[in-house]
Write a protein that holds these residues in place. Structure first.
Motif, mmCIF file in Angstrom:
data_model
loop_
_atom_site.group_PDB
_atom_site.id
_atom_site.type_symbol
_atom_site.label_atom_id
_atom_site.label_comp_id
_atom_site.label_asym_id
_atom_site.label_seq_id
_atom_site.Cartn_x
_atom_site.Cartn_y
_atom_site.Cartn_z
ATOM 1 N N ALA A 25 21.086 28.219 -35.483
ATOM 2 C CA ALA A 25 21.052 28.166 -36.946
ATOM 3 C C ALA A 25 19.617 27.976 -37.439
ATOM 4 C CB ALA A 25 21.940 27.030 -37.456
ATOM 5 N N GLY A 26 18.802 27.278 -36.677
ATOM 6 C CA GLY A 26 17.422 27.022 -37.063
ATOM 7 C C GLY A 26 16.542 28.266 -37.066
ATOM 8 N N GLU A 27 16.967 29.304 -36.344
ATOM 9 C CA GLU A 27 16.186 30.542 -36.307
ATOM 10 C C GLU A 27 16.055 31.158 -37.702
ATOM 11 O OE1 GLU A 27 18.268 32.903 -33.443
ATOM 12 O OE2 GLU A 27 17.482 31.742 -31.748
ATOM 13 N N THR A 53 23.777 15.262 -41.149
ATOM 14 C CA THR A 53 22.365 15.176 -40.746
ATOM 15 C C THR A 53 21.813 16.556 -40.412
ATOM 16 O OG1 THR A 53 22.656 12.922 -39.917
ATOM 17 C CG2 THR A 53 20.779 14.168 -39.059
ATOM 18 N N ILE A 54 22.564 17.336 -39.656
ATOM 19 C CA ILE A 54 22.115 18.669 -39.253
ATOM 20 C C ILE A 54 21.989 19.591 -40.460
ATOM 21 C CG2 ILE A 54 22.781 20.756 -37.983
ATOM 22 C CD1 ILE A 54 24.084 18.820 -35.906
ATOM 23 N N ALA A 60 25.771 27.638 -41.333
ATOM 24 C CA ALA A 60 26.307 28.304 -40.143
ATOM 25 C C ALA A 60 27.640 27.670 -39.742
ATOM 26 C CB ALA A 60 25.310 28.220 -38.995
ATOM 27 N N PRO A 61 28.724 28.465 -39.711
ATOM 28 C CA PRO A 61 30.042 27.914 -39.388
ATOM 29 C C PRO A 61 30.108 27.292 -37.992
ATOM 30 C CG PRO A 61 30.201 30.239 -40.044
ATOM 31 C CD PRO A 61 28.762 29.881 -40.017
ATOM 32 N N GLU A 62 29.278 27.783 -37.093
ATOM 33 C CA GLU A 62 29.290 27.286 -35.712
ATOM 34 C C GLU A 62 28.952 25.791 -35.635
ATOM 35 O OE1 GLU A 62 27.350 28.521 -31.417
ATOM 36 O OE2 GLU A 62 26.234 29.010 -33.225
ATOM 37 N N TRP A 73 23.620 20.997 -30.038
ATOM 38 C CA TRP A 73 22.180 21.272 -30.025
ATOM 39 C C TRP A 73 21.893 22.765 -29.951
ATOM 40 C CZ3 TRP A 73 19.029 17.979 -31.909
ATOM 41 C CH2 TRP A 73 19.312 16.612 -31.820
ATOM 42 N N GLN A 74 22.683 23.494 -29.175
ATOM 43 C CA GLN A 74 22.474 24.939 -29.078
ATOM 44 C C GLN A 74 22.822 25.636 -30.395
ATOM 45 O OE1 GLN A 74 20.885 26.423 -26.410
ATOM 46 N NE2 GLN A 74 20.600 24.277 -25.867
#
Length: 136
Positions: A20-22, A42-43, A28-30, A14-15
């Motif tokens: 990545a949503g910013e 989904t993400i 985003a590899p994370e 979630w973090q």
């Protein structure tokens, strides 16, 4: 031990999604450090849609995960997590503005997740389901 590691992966997912949503960075590899399978798909699809629609997120979700099942009990490879996630301080805006995408204030939602032990010993969220606003 397994429950704690699975919970850390769950909160990490979630973090990572919030970071990545910013910028709506669906690549985003994370993200792959904490999610795999259906959860990762989904993400990344959600973030790609945000990118396409010029939507970014700000803030961070609050999670309150609890382990509801560990399977098998003696040598766990799957952990089920229940959560009442709070998106009150994690909202979406039109990129480059302070204009909210909708007038929803965010809030609490019931979340169920399945976290699996990977071949390398790490834990990753394999799938999750988020219920509607006010579901917990």
């Amino acid at each position: 031990m397994a429950g704690q590691q699975a919970t850390e992966a769950y909160v990490g997912m979630w973090q990572a999604m919030a970071r990545a949503g910013e910028t709506s960075n669906w690549q985003a590899p994370e993200l792959a450090q904490y999610a795999t399978g259906n959860a990762l798909t989904t993400i990344t699809r959600s973030l790609y849609a945000d990118h396409f629609n010029h939507v970014v997120s700000r803030g961070r979700p609050k999670n309150n995960p609890t382990v509801s099942a560990v399977d098998p009990p003696n040598n766990p490879s799957t952990v089920r997590i229940n959560d009442c996630g709070d998106s009150t301080n994690w909202l979406q805006y039109k990129e480059g503005t302070n204009e909210p995408v909708d007038n929803s204030p965010g809030g609490r939602r019931s979340i169920v997740a399945e976290v699996k032990k990977q071949a390398d010993g790490s834990w990753k969220v394999d799938r999750f389901a988020v219920e509607g606003l006010g579901s917990c």
